[in-house]
Design a protein around this motif. Structure first.
Motif, PDB file in Angstrom:
ATOM      1  N   ASP A  51     -50.186  73.251  63.374  1.00 51.95           N
ATOM      2  CA  ASP A  51     -50.084  74.089  64.702  1.00 51.95           C
ATOM      3  C   ASP A  51     -51.220  74.755  64.825  1.00 51.95           C
ATOM      4  OD1 ASP A  51     -48.607  72.716  66.257  1.00 51.95           O
ATOM      5  OD2 ASP A  51     -46.546  74.199  66.602  1.00 51.95           O
ATOM      6  N   PRO A  52     -52.063  75.010  65.613  1.00 51.40           N
ATOM      7  CA  PRO A  52     -51.893  74.505  66.900  1.00 51.40           C
ATOM      8  C   PRO A  52     -53.030  74.006  67.029  1.00 51.40           C
ATOM      9  CG  PRO A  52     -53.617  77.086  66.469  1.00 51.40           C
ATOM     10  CD  PRO A  52     -52.742  76.667  65.861  1.00 51.40           C
ATOM     11  N   LEU A  53     -53.806  73.504  66.747  1.00 46.59           N
ATOM     12  CA  LEU A  53     -55.476  72.657  66.750  1.00 46.59           C
ATOM     13  C   LEU A  53     -54.239  71.634  67.042  1.00 46.59           C
ATOM     14  CD1 LEU A  53     -58.173  72.225  66.971  1.00 46.59           C
ATOM     15  CD2 LEU A  53     -58.199  71.528  64.838  1.00 46.59           C
ATOM     16  N   VAL A  54     -53.587  70.661  66.485  1.00 45.24           N
ATOM     17  CA  VAL A  54     -53.131  68.884  66.077  1.00 45.24           C
ATOM     18  C   VAL A  54     -52.363  68.946  67.650  1.00 45.24           C
ATOM     19  CG1 VAL A  54     -52.782  66.331  65.069  1.00 45.24           C
ATOM     20  CG2 VAL A  54     -54.039  69.255  63.700  1.00 45.24           C
ATOM     21  N   PRO A  55     -52.822  67.828  68.223  1.00 44.62           N
ATOM     22  CA  PRO A  55     -51.877  67.717  69.407  1.00 44.62           C
ATOM     23  C   PRO A  55     -51.874  66.314  69.369  1.00 44.62           C
ATOM     24  CG  PRO A  55     -54.156  66.757  70.355  1.00 44.62           C
ATOM     25  CD  PRO A  55     -54.443  67.711  68.835  1.00 44.62           C
ATOM     26  N   ARG A  56     -49.929  66.513  70.004  1.00 48.68           N
ATOM     27  CA  ARG A  56     -48.925  65.275  69.207  1.00 48.68           C
ATOM     28  C   ARG A  56     -49.669  64.627  70.423  1.00 48.68           C
ATOM     29  NH1 ARG A  56     -43.756  66.697  71.995  1.00 48.68           N
ATOM     30  NH2 ARG A  56     -43.370  64.792  71.781  1.00 48.68           N
ATOM     31  N   TRP A  57     -50.474  64.462  71.211  1.00 57.30           N
ATOM     32  CA  TRP A  57     -50.831  62.750  72.171  1.00 57.30           C
ATOM     33  C   TRP A  57     -51.907  62.545  70.691  1.00 57.30           C
ATOM     34  CZ3 TRP A  57     -56.419  62.844  71.837  1.00 57.30           C
ATOM     35  CH2 TRP A  57     -56.967  63.937  71.987  1.00 57.30           C
ATOM     36  N   LEU A  58     -52.514  63.240  69.920  1.00 55.86           N
ATOM     37  CA  LEU A  58     -53.168  62.633  68.699  1.00 55.86           C
ATOM     38  C   LEU A  58     -52.208  61.592  67.613  1.00 55.86           C
ATOM     39  CD1 LEU A  58     -56.180  61.586  67.845  1.00 55.86           C
ATOM     40  CD2 LEU A  58     -56.091  64.201  67.004  1.00 55.86           C
ATOM     41  N   ILE A  59     -51.541  62.581  67.406  1.00 55.52           N
ATOM     42  CA  ILE A  59     -50.374  61.896  66.422  1.00 55.52           C
ATOM     43  C   ILE A  59     -49.323  60.495  66.840  1.00 55.52           C
ATOM     44  CG2 ILE A  59     -48.279  62.512  64.761  1.00 55.52           C
ATOM     45  CD1 ILE A  59     -48.863  64.898  64.586  1.00 55.52           C
ATOM     46  N   ARG A  60     -49.381  60.067  68.486  1.00 59.17           N
ATOM     47  CA  ARG A  60     -48.929  59.410  68.983  1.00 59.17           C
ATOM     48  C   ARG A  60     -49.684  57.996  69.117  1.00 59.17           C
ATOM     49  NH1 ARG A  60     -46.568  63.287  72.536  1.00 59.17           N
ATOM     50  NH2 ARG A  60     -48.103  62.626  74.039  1.00 59.17           N
ATOM     51  N   LEU A  61     -51.132  58.739  68.985  1.00 59.46           N
ATOM     52  CA  LEU A  61     -51.810  57.520  68.932  1.00 59.46           C
ATOM     53  C   LEU A  61     -52.047  56.658  68.158  1.00 59.46           C
ATOM     54  CD1 LEU A  61     -55.117  58.866  71.042  1.00 59.46           C
ATOM     55  CD2 LEU A  61     -53.797  57.164  72.180  1.00 59.46           C
ATOM     56  N   LEU A  62     -52.091  58.044  67.201  1.00 60.17           N
ATOM     57  CA  LEU A  62     -52.384  57.669  65.277  1.00 60.17           C
ATOM     58  C   LEU A  62     -51.492  56.229  64.766  1.00 60.17           C
ATOM     59  CD1 LEU A  62     -53.528  57.619  63.091  1.00 60.17           C
ATOM     60  CD2 LEU A  62     -52.083  59.654  62.047  1.00 60.17           C
ATOM     61  N   ARG A  63     -49.418  56.711  65.438  1.00 62.91           N
ATOM     62  CA  ARG A  63     -48.523  56.222  65.382  1.00 62.91           C
ATOM     63  C   ARG A  63     -48.426  54.825  65.817  1.00 62.91           C
ATOM     64  NH1 ARG A  63     -43.512  57.774  68.415  1.00 62.91           N
ATOM     65  NH2 ARG A  63     -44.816  56.773  69.887  1.00 62.91           N
ATOM     66  N   ASP A  64     -49.275  54.845  67.349  1.00 65.07           N
ATOM     67  CA  ASP A  64     -49.249  53.349  67.423  1.00 65.07           C
ATOM     68  C   ASP A  64     -50.139  52.658  67.144  1.00 65.07           C
ATOM     69  OD1 ASP A  64     -46.824  54.496  69.393  1.00 65.07           O
ATOM     70  OD2 ASP A  64     -48.248  55.105  70.927  1.00 65.07           O
ATOM     71  N   GLY A  65     -50.886  52.941  66.258  1.00 61.68           N
ATOM     72  CA  GLY A  65     -52.149  51.790  65.578  1.00 61.68           C
ATOM     73  C   GLY A  65     -52.686  51.686  66.634  1.00 61.68           C
ATOM     74  N   ARG A  66     -53.382  52.406  68.011  1.00 63.14           N
ATOM     75  CA  ARG A  66     -54.692  52.619  67.993  1.00 63.14           C
ATOM     76  C   ARG A  66     -56.021  53.128  67.628  1.00 63.14           C
ATOM     77  NH1 ARG A  66     -51.953  54.675  74.307  1.00 63.14           N
ATOM     78  NH2 ARG A  66     -54.341  54.054  74.642  1.00 63.14           N
ATOM     79  N   ILE A  67     -55.778  54.133  66.237  1.00 61.44           N
ATOM     80  CA  ILE A  67     -56.596  55.032  65.690  1.00 61.44           C
ATOM     81  C   ILE A  67     -57.202  54.103  64.889  1.00 61.44           C
ATOM     82  CG2 ILE A  67     -57.643  56.427  64.769  1.00 61.44           C
ATOM     83  CD1 ILE A  67     -55.896  58.063  66.477  1.00 61.44           C
ATOM     84  N   PRO A  68     -58.455  53.073  64.230  1.00 61.74           N
ATOM     85  CA  PRO A  68     -57.992  52.676  63.483  1.00 61.74           C
ATOM     86  C   PRO A  68     -58.942  52.974  61.991  1.00 61.74           C
ATOM     87  CG  PRO A  68     -60.299  52.109  65.163  1.00 61.74           C
ATOM     88  CD  PRO A  68     -59.456  53.442  65.787  1.00 61.74           C
ATOM     89  N   LEU A  69     -59.401  53.899  62.306  1.00 64.17           N
ATOM     90  CA  LEU A  69     -59.647  54.474  61.148  1.00 64.17           C
ATOM     91  C   LEU A  69     -58.820  55.569  60.859  1.00 64.17           C
ATOM     92  CD1 LEU A  69     -63.325  54.092  60.359  1.00 64.17           C
ATOM     93  CD2 LEU A  69     -61.682  52.580  59.469  1.00 64.17           C
TER      94      LEU A  69
END
Length: 350
Positions: free
Chosen positions: A188-206
């Motif tokens: 907190d406070p910068l890192v949003p959960r939506w970004l972590i969700r994208l990472l968890r779901d395999g939608r960030i390749p690097l």
């Protein structure tokens, strides 16, 4: 046994509570923390005492809680606010001393202190055993604090030979229930959960990670299991507690990504800048704990306690990533995302 656990509502403390509840023996469990939780598992079958260990009146609560105890497990430790060193010192240094002195006054025969691999000096790629120097990770408030606490405990041990003192040195402790508190403590406070969700779901390749990173994780339940084995045997001395070693490629595979090696110095500089801008709560010292703490050899725990981790480091990482994406909280103030609210209020008054 009557077992008193300080910080029982936190990450390590809840692992100890679950391990004691699963033990074949019945135990009287007493929990000590600043904000006792409700009665949901694993907090229900526990007698709770509200106590700020750094407060001058802590000895009164501790004397009552420790009366007739067979063992004390000291897991309480304040991680934040890192910018308020006086508050951390008050809680961690004075609080640890208060617990050990209360144990001495009450005649408790066994005290278990939860330390950390951050108490060790940095090492190379070779895992270190419990004899490695405990001078801490340079520049890390957390590592220095754990090192200083161990030095104080060594003096207590020498002065009180009739008390069995055990040190548990876990690596990074993971569990889903601690995810909301990790968001508060580090992201907190910068890192949003939506970004972590994208990472968890395999939608960030690097996945950018420090080049050459080697890290071990351990589940809170495996730490709890080790503590119960120590209590059963009244085993003194230090024990490294960790699962297997992960590389950047291993961590990236958890989220179906490819590891992008970034020079550690460059990544540390980025963390330092974001920390100075108050965009994240992870300080450069915390980055050093994650990247410079040594790998540890767990031979002593495996041979003397018959302990082995039941959860692999990969499964720890997968569980923690899922919990971070969901903002999972564990039902206590210590495991909630607003855990720093009272800490910051206290800091403003000191």
């Amino acid at each position: 046994m009557k077992v008193v656990i300080t910080g029982a509502s936190g990450n390590v403390g809840t692992g100890v509570l679950r391990a004691l509840a699963a033990d074949t023996e019945d135990h009287e469990v007493v929990g000590v923390c600043r904000r006792p939780p409700g009665g949901s598992p694993p907090f229900g079958p526990v007698t709770w005492h509200a106590c700020d260990l750094g407060d001058e009146s802590a000895h009164k609560v501790l004397d009552e809680a420790l009366r007739g105890a067979d063992a004390v497990v000291h897991t309480a430790w304040m991680f934040q606010p890192i910018r308020r060193g006086n508050l951390l010192h008050r809680t961690n240094d004075h609080g640890t001393a208060a617990v050990f002195e209360a144990a001495r006054r009450a005649g408790v025969p066994h005290v278990v202190h939860t330390s950390s691999i951050a108490a060790y000096a940095p090492a190379g790629d070779q895992p270190v055993n419990e004899d490695w120097p405990t001078t801490g990770i340079p520049g890390s408030v957390y590592g220095t604090g754990k090192s200083q606490a161990e030095a104080s405990i060594a003096r207590f041990t020498a002065d009180n030979p009739d008390v069995t003192v055990s040190l548990v040195r876990p690596t990074l402790v993971a569990q889903r229930a601690a995810s909301a508190s990790f968001l508060a403590l580090f992201f907190d406070p910068l890192v949003p959960r939506w970004l972590i969700r994208l990472l968890r779901d395999g939608r960030i390749p690097l996945l950018p990670l420090p080049a050459g990173l080697r890290v071990q994780l351990v589940h809170a339940d495996d730490v709890g299991d080790a503590v119960v084995r120590i209590l059963r045997r009244r085993a003194g001395g230090a024990f490294n507690i960790a699962a297997d070693t992960l590389t950047p490629a291993d961590l990236a595979r958890v989220v179906d990504a490819r590891a992008l090696g970034v020079p550690s110095g460059l990544m540390r500089a980025a963390v330092a800048l974001l920390w100075r801008l108050r965009a994240i709560r992870m300080s450069p010292g915390w980055f050093d704990v994650g990247t410079r703490s040594p790998l540890v050899d767990t031979t002593r725990a495996r041979t003397e306690l018959d302990w082995a981790p039941r959860v692999s480091s990969v499964d720890c990482a997968r569980e923690q990533m899922s919990g971070l994406a969901d903002g999972a909280a564990g039902g206590s103030a210590a495991l909630g995302r607003d855990r720093l609210r009272d800490d910051n209020r206290t800091a403003a008054l000191t």
